[in-house]
Write a protein that holds these residues in place. Sequence first.
Motif, mmCIF file in Angstrom:
data_model
loop_
_atom_site.group_PDB
_atom_site.id
_atom_site.type_symbol
_atom_site.label_atom_id
_atom_site.label_comp_id
_atom_site.label_asym_id
_atom_site.label_seq_id
_atom_site.Cartn_x
_atom_site.Cartn_y
_atom_site.Cartn_z
ATOM 1 N N CYS A 4 43.443 30.313 44.162
ATOM 2 C CA CYS A 4 42.434 30.788 43.214
ATOM 3 C C CYS A 4 41.733 31.971 43.858
ATOM 4 O O CYS A 4 41.238 31.857 44.970
ATOM 5 C CB CYS A 4 41.429 29.673 42.925
ATOM 6 N N THR A 5 41.725 33.100 43.192
ATOM 7 C CA THR A 5 41.031 34.259 43.733
ATOM 8 C C THR A 5 39.863 34.602 42.844
ATOM 9 O O THR A 5 39.836 34.263 41.672
ATOM 10 C CB THR A 5 41.959 35.480 43.832
ATOM 11 N N CYS A 6 38.886 35.243 43.412
ATOM 12 C CA CYS A 6 37.733 35.654 42.617
ATOM 13 C C CYS A 6 37.366 37.081 42.968
ATOM 14 O O CYS A 6 37.736 37.584 44.026
ATOM 15 C CB CYS A 6 36.537 34.734 42.844
ATOM 16 N N VAL A 7 36.635 37.713 42.082
ATOM 17 C CA VAL A 7 36.149 39.060 42.333
ATOM 18 C C VAL A 7 35.230 38.988 43.543
ATOM 19 O O VAL A 7 34.379 38.113 43.642
ATOM 20 C CB VAL A 7 35.402 39.584 41.097
ATOM 21 N N ASP A 40 38.211 31.316 33.774
ATOM 22 C CA ASP A 40 38.560 32.736 33.699
ATOM 23 C C ASP A 40 38.006 33.485 34.907
ATOM 24 O O ASP A 40 37.131 33.007 35.617
ATOM 25 C CB ASP A 40 38.123 33.372 32.376
ATOM 26 N N GLU A 41 38.554 34.662 35.137
ATOM 27 C CA GLU A 41 38.220 35.434 36.336
ATOM 28 C C GLU A 41 36.729 35.719 36.454
ATOM 29 O O GLU A 41 36.174 35.729 37.545
ATOM 30 C CB GLU A 41 39.022 36.735 36.354
ATOM 31 N N HIS A 44 34.837 32.890 38.353
ATOM 32 C CA HIS A 44 35.209 32.472 39.706
ATOM 33 C C HIS A 44 34.032 32.534 40.670
ATOM 34 O O HIS A 44 33.861 31.631 41.487
ATOM 35 C CB HIS A 44 36.375 33.296 40.217
#
Length: 156
Positions: A4-7, A40-41, A44
């Motif tokens: 899981c990546t986030c801004v 959704d992004e 995050h």
Amino acid sequence: SIHCTCVGGNIQEELEARLDFERESLKDLNTFASAIASIDEAQHAKFKAVIQMANPQSATEMTALAQNLDLFDFVPGVHSPREYGEFMIRESGHFDLDDDLAPFIDYKAYGQKQIDAEGGVFNDQGYVAYKGPQSLSELMIKRYAGPEMQMGGFSR
């Protein structure tokens, strides 16, 4: 491994540090993976802030948090009572502010009053507050409310 990546940074390390893959059941890990896949992004950073606030210790607890992000208020990039007070008065849309009055407003005092009322905290993501109907610990012990597996398939 759960990805899981986030801004503004990768939260995979945060998730993996909290999960004991040897202890977790495959069902709980799959349910958690499904729950974070639906985030959704834009959410995050909020999810990471909620994890830091709630300090979950299992995939089940993190699943409950992921499924209930709407029960948390999150203001990214806010790290002090003054910043939160200024956000609430200037940017939240709750107040009409005459710029001539701005120098006379005690943003720090107002921010602290709101923080105390909301029970919010600051972490490296920003400000986060839980506003759910039950305690945060009760929220995290909820089991996933999806279909139960039975012999012969799913129950209804």
